[in-house]
Design a protein around this motif. Sequence first.
Motif, PDB file in Angstrom:
ATOM      1  N   TYR A  68      66.710  43.212 104.337  1.00  0.00           N
ATOM      2  CA  TYR A  68      65.416  43.501 104.966  1.00  0.00           C
ATOM      3  C   TYR A  68      64.916  44.885 104.556  1.00  0.00           C
ATOM      4  CZ  TYR A  68      61.968  44.454 108.624  1.00  0.00           C
ATOM      5  OH  TYR A  68      60.821  44.790 109.295  1.00  0.00           O
ATOM      6  N   HIS A  69      65.806  45.881 104.600  1.00  0.00           N
ATOM      7  CA  HIS A  69      65.387  47.252 104.269  1.00  0.00           C
ATOM      8  C   HIS A  69      65.109  47.415 102.773  1.00  0.00           C
ATOM      9  CE1 HIS A  69      65.954  48.491 108.324  1.00  0.00           C
ATOM     10  NE2 HIS A  69      67.248  48.221 108.329  1.00  0.00           N
ATOM     11  N   PHE A  70      65.853  46.695 101.922  1.00  0.00           N
ATOM     12  CA  PHE A  70      65.517  46.682 100.493  1.00  0.00           C
ATOM     13  C   PHE A  70      64.113  46.096 100.288  1.00  0.00           C
ATOM     14  CE2 PHE A  70      70.221  46.609  99.302  1.00  0.00           C
ATOM     15  CZ  PHE A  70      70.195  47.911  98.809  1.00  0.00           C
ATOM     16  N   GLY A  71      63.839  45.010 100.995  1.00  0.00           N
ATOM     17  CA  GLY A  71      62.539  44.350 100.867  1.00  0.00           C
ATOM     18  C   GLY A  71      61.391  45.200 101.344  1.00  0.00           C
ATOM     19  N   GLU A  72      61.646  46.079 102.324  1.00  0.00           N
ATOM     20  CA  GLU A  72      60.605  46.987 102.810  1.00  0.00           C
ATOM     21  C   GLU A  72      60.100  47.907 101.706  1.00  0.00           C
ATOM     22  OE1 GLU A  72      60.981  48.162 107.449  1.00  0.00           O
ATOM     23  OE2 GLU A  72      62.579  48.901 106.156  1.00  0.00           O
ATOM     24  N   ILE A  73      60.983  48.315 100.811  1.00  0.00           N
ATOM     25  CA  ILE A  73      60.618  49.269  99.760  1.00  0.00           C
ATOM     26  C   ILE A  73      59.647  48.642  98.772  1.00  0.00           C
ATOM     27  CG2 ILE A  73      61.504  50.623  97.815  1.00  0.00           C
ATOM     28  CD1 ILE A  73      64.111  50.942  99.416  1.00  0.00           C
ATOM     29  N   THR A  74      59.975  47.442  98.294  1.00  0.00           N
ATOM     30  CA  THR A  74      59.165  46.823  97.244  1.00  0.00           C
ATOM     31  C   THR A  74      58.046  45.940  97.776  1.00  0.00           C
ATOM     32  OG1 THR A  74      60.814  45.055  97.104  1.00  0.00           O
ATOM     33  CG2 THR A  74      61.019  46.880  95.544  1.00  0.00           C
ATOM     34  N   GLY A  75      58.075  45.647  99.085  1.00  0.00           N
ATOM     35  CA  GLY A  75      56.969  44.887  99.667  1.00  0.00           C
ATOM     36  C   GLY A  75      57.256  43.422  99.891  1.00  0.00           C
ATOM     37  N   GLU A  76      58.502  42.960  99.633  1.00  0.00           N
ATOM     38  CA  GLU A  76      58.838  41.582 100.000  1.00  0.00           C
ATOM     39  C   GLU A  76      58.729  41.424 101.517  1.00  0.00           C
ATOM     40  OE1 GLU A  76      61.163  41.781  96.061  1.00  0.00           O
ATOM     41  OE2 GLU A  76      60.714  43.165  97.703  1.00  0.00           O
ATOM     42  N   ILE A  77      59.025  42.495 102.238  1.00  0.00           N
ATOM     43  CA  ILE A  77      58.885  42.520 103.697  1.00  0.00           C
ATOM     44  C   ILE A  77      57.793  43.521 104.029  1.00  0.00           C
ATOM     45  CG2 ILE A  77      60.053  42.854 105.901  1.00  0.00           C
ATOM     46  CD1 ILE A  77      61.367  40.710 104.195  1.00  0.00           C
ATOM     47  N   THR A  78      56.727  43.097 104.681  1.00  0.00           N
ATOM     48  CA  THR A  78      55.637  44.023 104.995  1.00  0.00           C
ATOM     49  C   THR A  78      54.825  43.493 106.166  1.00  0.00           C
ATOM     50  OG1 THR A  78      53.820  45.285 104.034  1.00  0.00           O
ATOM     51  CG2 THR A  78      53.971  42.975 103.416  1.00  0.00           C
ATOM     52  N   ASN A  79      53.881  44.302 106.629  1.00  0.00           N
ATOM     53  CA  ASN A  79      52.958  43.877 107.679  1.00  0.00           C
ATOM     54  C   ASN A  79      51.658  44.650 107.522  1.00  0.00           C
ATOM     55  OD1 ASN A  79      53.138  46.438 109.272  1.00  0.00           O
ATOM     56  ND2 ASN A  79      55.256  45.770 109.566  1.00  0.00           N
ATOM     57  N   ASP A  80      50.638  44.235 108.265  1.00  0.00           N
ATOM     58  CA  ASP A  80      49.318  44.839 108.110  1.00  0.00           C
ATOM     59  C   ASP A  80      49.302  46.319 108.469  1.00  0.00           C
ATOM     60  OD1 ASP A  80      48.284  42.491 107.223  1.00  0.00           O
ATOM     61  OD2 ASP A  80      47.436  41.863 109.144  1.00  0.00           O
ATOM     62  N   ASP A  81      50.070  46.710 109.493  1.00  0.00           N
ATOM     63  CA  ASP A  81      50.090  48.120 109.892  1.00  0.00           C
ATOM     64  C   ASP A  81      50.648  48.995 108.778  1.00  0.00           C
ATOM     65  OD1 ASP A  81      49.002  47.596 112.358  1.00  0.00           O
ATOM     66  OD2 ASP A  81      50.937  47.441 113.376  1.00  0.00           O
ATOM     67  N   LEU A  82      51.748  48.526 108.160  1.00  0.00           N
ATOM     68  CA  LEU A  82      52.360  49.282 107.071  1.00  0.00           C
ATOM     69  C   LEU A  82      51.380  49.429 105.909  1.00  0.00           C
ATOM     70  CD1 LEU A  82      54.773  50.606 105.633  1.00  0.00           C
ATOM     71  CD2 LEU A  82      55.481  48.317 104.921  1.00  0.00           C
ATOM     72  N   LEU A  83      50.752  48.313 105.508  1.00  0.00           N
ATOM     73  CA  LEU A  83      49.793  48.362 104.401  1.00  0.00           C
ATOM     74  C   LEU A  83      48.627  49.270 104.737  1.00  0.00           C
ATOM     75  CD1 LEU A  83      49.709  44.616 103.259  1.00  0.00           C
ATOM     76  CD2 LEU A  83      50.995  46.509 102.279  1.00  0.00           C
ATOM     77  N   GLY A  84      48.161  49.197 105.978  1.00  0.00           N
ATOM     78  CA  GLY A  84      47.046  50.048 106.396  1.00  0.00           C
ATOM     79  C   GLY A  84      47.386  51.520 106.280  1.00  0.00           C
ATOM     80  N   ASN A  85      48.601  51.905 106.696  1.00  0.00           N
ATOM     81  CA  ASN A  85      49.023  53.306 106.620  1.00  0.00           C
ATOM     82  C   ASN A  85      49.153  53.785 105.184  1.00  0.00           C
ATOM     83  OD1 ASN A  85      49.182  53.626 109.399  1.00  0.00           O
ATOM     84  ND2 ASN A  85      51.318  52.985 109.507  1.00  0.00           N
ATOM     85  N   LEU A  94      48.498  42.490  96.560  1.00  0.00           N
ATOM     86  CA  LEU A  94      48.431  41.156  97.171  1.00  0.00           C
ATOM     87  C   LEU A  94      48.423  40.053  96.121  1.00  0.00           C
ATOM     88  CD1 LEU A  94      45.827  41.861 100.010  1.00  0.00           C
ATOM     89  CD2 LEU A  94      48.302  41.592 100.251  1.00  0.00           C
ATOM     90  N   ASN A  95      47.899  40.366  94.932  1.00  0.00           N
ATOM     91  CA  ASN A  95      47.838  39.362  93.857  1.00  0.00           C
ATOM     92  C   ASN A  95      49.039  39.436  92.917  1.00  0.00           C
ATOM     93  OD1 ASN A  95      45.363  38.224  94.682  1.00  0.00           O
ATOM     94  ND2 ASN A  95      44.217  39.864  93.671  1.00  0.00           N
ATOM     95  N   GLY A  96      50.051  40.224  93.300  1.00  0.00           N
ATOM     96  CA  GLY A  96      51.292  40.249  92.531  1.00  0.00           C
ATOM     97  C   GLY A  96      51.239  41.045  91.246  1.00  0.00           C
ATOM     98  N   LYS A  97      50.239  41.911  91.076  1.00  0.00           N
ATOM     99  CA  LYS A  97      50.166  42.729  89.866  1.00  0.00           C
ATOM    100  C   LYS A  97      51.064  43.962  89.963  1.00  0.00           C
ATOM    101  CE  LYS A  97      47.704  41.688  87.067  1.00  0.00           C
ATOM    102  NZ  LYS A  97      47.823  40.706  85.975  1.00  0.00           N
ATOM    103  N   LEU A  98      51.305  44.410  91.182  1.00  0.00           N
ATOM    104  CA  LEU A  98      52.167  45.560  91.445  1.00  0.00           C
ATOM    105  C   LEU A  98      53.010  45.254  92.671  1.00  0.00           C
ATOM    106  CD1 LEU A  98      49.460  48.403  91.404  1.00  0.00           C
ATOM    107  CD2 LEU A  98      51.074  47.982  89.554  1.00  0.00           C
ATOM    108  N   ASP A  99      54.229  45.802  92.743  1.00  0.00           N
ATOM    109  CA  ASP A  99      54.919  45.751  94.021  1.00  0.00           C
ATOM    110  C   ASP A  99      54.515  46.979  94.831  1.00  0.00           C
ATOM    111  OD1 ASP A  99      56.642  47.972  93.513  1.00  0.00           O
ATOM    112  OD2 ASP A  99      58.062  46.687  92.469  1.00  0.00           O
ATOM    113  N   LEU A 100      55.008  47.091  96.050  1.00  0.00           N
ATOM    114  CA  LEU A 100      54.510  48.127  96.954  1.00  0.00           C
ATOM    115  C   LEU A 100      54.887  49.529  96.481  1.00  0.00           C
ATOM    116  CD1 LEU A 100      52.827  48.303  99.462  1.00  0.00           C
ATOM    117  CD2 LEU A 100      54.901  48.217 100.842  1.00  0.00           C
TER     118      LEU A 100
END
Length: 468
Positions: free
Chosen positions: A442-459, A121-127
């Motif tokens: 959108y799908h590229f962004g899903e990998i690195t976390g530019e596109i995300t949501n709370d459910d994904l992060l929770g899992n 969340l603080n930009g130290k790592l991508d997803l």
Amino acid sequence: MHNDTIVALATPSGSGAIAVIRLSGQEAISIASKCFKSVSGKDLNQQATHTIHLGHIVEDKRTIDEVLVSVFKDPNSYTGENVVEISCHGSSYIQQEIIQLFLRQGCRMATAGEFTLRAFLNGKLDLSQAEAVADLISSDNEASHQIAMQQMRGGFSSEIAKLREELLNFASLIELELDFAEEDVEFADRTQFKDLVERITFVLKRLIDSFAVGNVIKNGIPVAIVGEPNVGKSTLLNALLNEDRAIVSEIAGTTRDTIEDEISIGGVGFRFIDTAGIRDTKDVVESIGIKKTFEKIEQAQVVMFLVGSPQLAVGSNAVESFKIEIEKIKNKFPQKQLLVILNKIDQITDSELANLRTDLESHSSNVIPISAKTGFGVEQLTNQLLNLINTGALRNNETIVTNSRHYDALLKAFEEIQKVQYGLDTDLSGDLLAIDIRQALYHFGEITGEITNDDLLGNIFANFCIGK
């Protein structure tokens, strides 16, 4: 949601020589300073980042332990926040006393993976790098460790980010064309765009294909050891593991259930499965074991089909019967790598072995003579197992996909890029091209976390250990 100060044990629970307790949050240093008395009288709040201090953790006048305190100030810390790590003695009592003390001072117990979540969340790592942290912690052989390290250092992320940036640049030009639709102008060079799409297609295919190797390396390559009773399957398992893991006897049908164990060969993890001997039997328990044997073959990546060399050396009828059995395995499991193992070669003559190899190699390319009892040929067998697994990408330090979430996103991105390719080939209008490009982005962004949501992060972070 994540601006309070959290605390957790960062080392495994239980007694040990040393334990590390980690705090993260804006108040981490000030809370720690209330409970820490430096032997030199220093105020922890006034110390520079990345420094270590000797002192005691105290509550009122009670000294809990002598500790070393490491200070990391934001933004130059793992989480991007103020972080304090306390190295204390490894008594379970001391660990709990220190944690309970900080909870009373206003900290909150960290949830699973919350330190790494804050780093993301603080930009130290991508997803994808954050997920690699969990893979690195769970790596148990050289290959899985190497893949996790490369991903955590950003090898995979940078490759995806570069493709996404180039695609985004062209998407911007096409979107600009839509704003000037009435003037009928082209800002995006279609020839360059076709070259880019072909390059992205090539990279996506390589990454998608690498998952077949990466997934088995990450989870260990399952190898089923099968054959008739009393051909030496359990002896071979013991020889591979270099220990008496399975019971060995002259009585056919000794192994009634599957036995599994893992070893690392050439830095790659293999999970060997010793199965019950395959034969017709009226024994109910043995029948259940044989049924499990076929279930394990279904799950295996490699099948090692053993036969006792003395059984084949008696005549051509035995060899022909064995060839039929090989064909049955091939037909039933066409996707499996099959190794034919001639065991007990110490019990036959050299000329008998030569004749058997000549006869069988015309039927199967992977025929390996061994003596599991003496260990002869076992090294050749392990080398052949490594050759069956494509480790060239590892040696060349290429990006290998091991995460099923990344694999799924890559497949979806590839599908959208194929649509873009078709649109370019058929001179599709810019507005329709833009839709497919947006979906690919959108799908590229899903990998690195530019596109995300709370459910994904929770899992994702629910699978982390607490304290990381």
